[in-house]
Write a protein that holds these residues in place. Structure first.
Motif, PDB file in Angstrom:
ATOM      1  N   GLU A 228       1.096  -1.100   0.263  1.00 63.58           N
ATOM      2  CA  GLU A 228      -0.186   0.146  -0.378  1.00 63.58           C
ATOM      3  C   GLU A 228       0.869   1.103   0.133  1.00 63.58           C
ATOM      4  N   ASN A 229       0.681   2.595  -0.227  1.00 60.63           N
ATOM      5  CA  ASN A 229       1.122   3.819  -0.722  1.00 60.63           C
ATOM      6  C   ASN A 229       0.990   4.218   0.640  1.00 60.63           C
ATOM      7  N   THR A 230       2.207   3.930   2.215  1.00 62.34           N
ATOM      8  CA  THR A 230       1.359   3.932   3.224  1.00 62.34           C
ATOM      9  C   THR A 230       2.568   3.995   3.487  1.00 62.34           C
ATOM     10  N   PRO A 231       2.864   5.513   4.720  1.00 60.33           N
ATOM     11  CA  PRO A 231       4.115   5.314   5.577  1.00 60.33           C
ATOM     12  C   PRO A 231       5.286   4.455   5.341  1.00 60.33           C
ATOM     13  N   GLY A 232       6.103   3.625   5.617  1.00 56.70           N
ATOM     14  CA  GLY A 232       6.868   3.093   6.388  1.00 56.70           C
ATOM     15  C   GLY A 232       6.108   1.003   5.218  1.00 56.70           C
ATOM     16  N   ALA A 233       5.341   1.430   4.534  1.00 56.30           N
ATOM     17  CA  ALA A 233       5.436  -0.183   3.524  1.00 56.30           C
ATOM     18  C   ALA A 233       5.873  -1.061   3.622  1.00 56.30           C
ATOM     19  N   LEU A 234       7.297  -0.417   2.943  1.00 53.26           N
ATOM     20  CA  LEU A 234       8.537  -0.863   2.394  1.00 53.26           C
ATOM     21  C   LEU A 234       8.825  -1.288   3.294  1.00 53.26           C
TER      22      LEU A 234
ATOM     23  N   HIS B 285      -1.868  -8.227   5.933  1.00 56.72           N
ATOM     24  CA  HIS B 285      -2.850  -7.317   4.677  1.00 56.72           C
ATOM     25  C   HIS B 285      -1.993  -7.272   3.643  1.00 56.72           C
ATOM     26  N   ILE B 286      -0.669  -7.983   3.290  1.00 56.22           N
ATOM     27  CA  ILE B 286       0.295  -7.593   2.289  1.00 56.22           C
ATOM     28  C   ILE B 286       0.353  -8.346   1.193  1.00 56.22           C
TER      29      ILE B 286
END
Ligand SMILES: O=C(O)C(=O)C[C@]1(C(=O)O)C=C[C@@H](O)C=C1
Length: 287
Positions: free
Chosen positions: A207-213, A268-269
């Protein structure tokens, strides 16, 4: 007899590489497969997905020009395919024409976009005024110039000169002397764990959210799993949203990799398994 598809026509780097790959695989050598040329990578991979052919052999990345985006995107779209092998092939780009000719006389250069990219400095320095025309493969470029007697050249493999009756104007024109492409063989079932080192390729949709990667990479780091490659491609849904192609050391059913897959599921990734297969150990002349 197994049917293996490759990006054609005859004389492409893909054809050169598939012959060498088959020669390196004793089990394929016993009953030689039928090789079928396809005009584009999506057509080839979808033909394999739809079981018209048993296996597809496709370029995935090059050491000079980077990812072959169309292969990565199509692997992401297909549903029933697994990478079963990788093969690294050294690539020497040649400039081919009807007859020996000074570079200043060449008005057009035909080739595949990957090959043009691998020879960017050469083209800028030696053929700054030639028009660059992109073709579906280097062999298609060579075939195109072979039937017309103009001051046109193609960039492609040395062997294409013989096949299409062309002259080698220059050899090894790629910008990096050590230039290699990683090809993968794709089939319908997951390869079994090998006797040696395996690797696993995953497509991770973050998801394009902070810290996802950071969270995704953290799951691998916590379990000391080595990542050998991470590349992003656009999700094609909206600007700034990406999917990640991740290669990790180990077979997919190894407990630490299974733990990561469970952990990512709980967060949920979504993860698509692209394959688990023996790691290639290229000759040192290649890297
Ligand atoms: O055009 C060809 O000859 C191909 O086989 C395709 C391809 C590629 O897409 O990377 C394969 C190897 C080289 O890197 C250049 C082109």
């Amino acid at each position: 007899m197994k049917k293996i598809g490759y990006l054609g026509p005859k004389g492409s780097f893909s054809e050169e590489a598939i012959h060498l790959f088959i020669a390196s695989q004793p089990e394929l050598n016993d009953s030689l497969p039928e090789l079928i040329a396809f005009p584009t990578i999506p057509r080839l991979l979808f033909a394999c997905n739809d079981k018209e052919i048993d296996l597809a052999f496709v370029p995935l990345e090059n050491s000079t020009e980077g990812q072959v985006g169309v292969t990565m995107d199509t692997l992401g779209q297909t549903e029933h395919l697994f990478i079963t092998n990788e093969f690294i092939h050294s690539i020497d780009q040649c400039l081919l024409a009807h007859e020996p000719m000074p570079l200043e006389q060449i008005e057009r250069v035909y080739s595949h976009e990957q090959a043009i990219g691998q020879c960017r400095d050469f083209l800028e320095n030696h053929l700054p005024n030639a028009q660059q025309i992109t073709c579906l493969s280097t062999a298609e470029a060579t075939h195109r110039i072979s039937s017309i007697r103009e001051n046109w050249a193609a960039i492609g493999p040395r062997r294409a000169a013989q096949l299409y009756n062309l002259h080698l104007v220059r050899e090894c024109i790629q910008d990096a002397t050590l230039n290699a492409t990683r090809f993968v063989l794709v089939g319908h079932s997951l390869a079994e764990m090998s006797d040696g080192e395996d690797k696993t390729s995953l497509l991770v949709i973050a998801e394009n959210t902070p810290g996802a990667l950071y969270r995704i990479l953290g799951e691998f780091a916590k379990r000391h799993i080595n990542l050998s490659r991470i590349e992003s491609r656009p999700s094609k849904r909206k600007l700034g949203e990406y999917v990640f192609f991740v290669d990790v050391d180990g077979y997919v059913f190894a407990p630490p990799i299974q733990d990561v897959l469970w952990a990512l599921k709980e967060e949920h990734i979504s993860v698509k398994l692209l394959g688990s297969y023996p790691k290639a150990h290229p000759h040192e002349r290649i890297f």
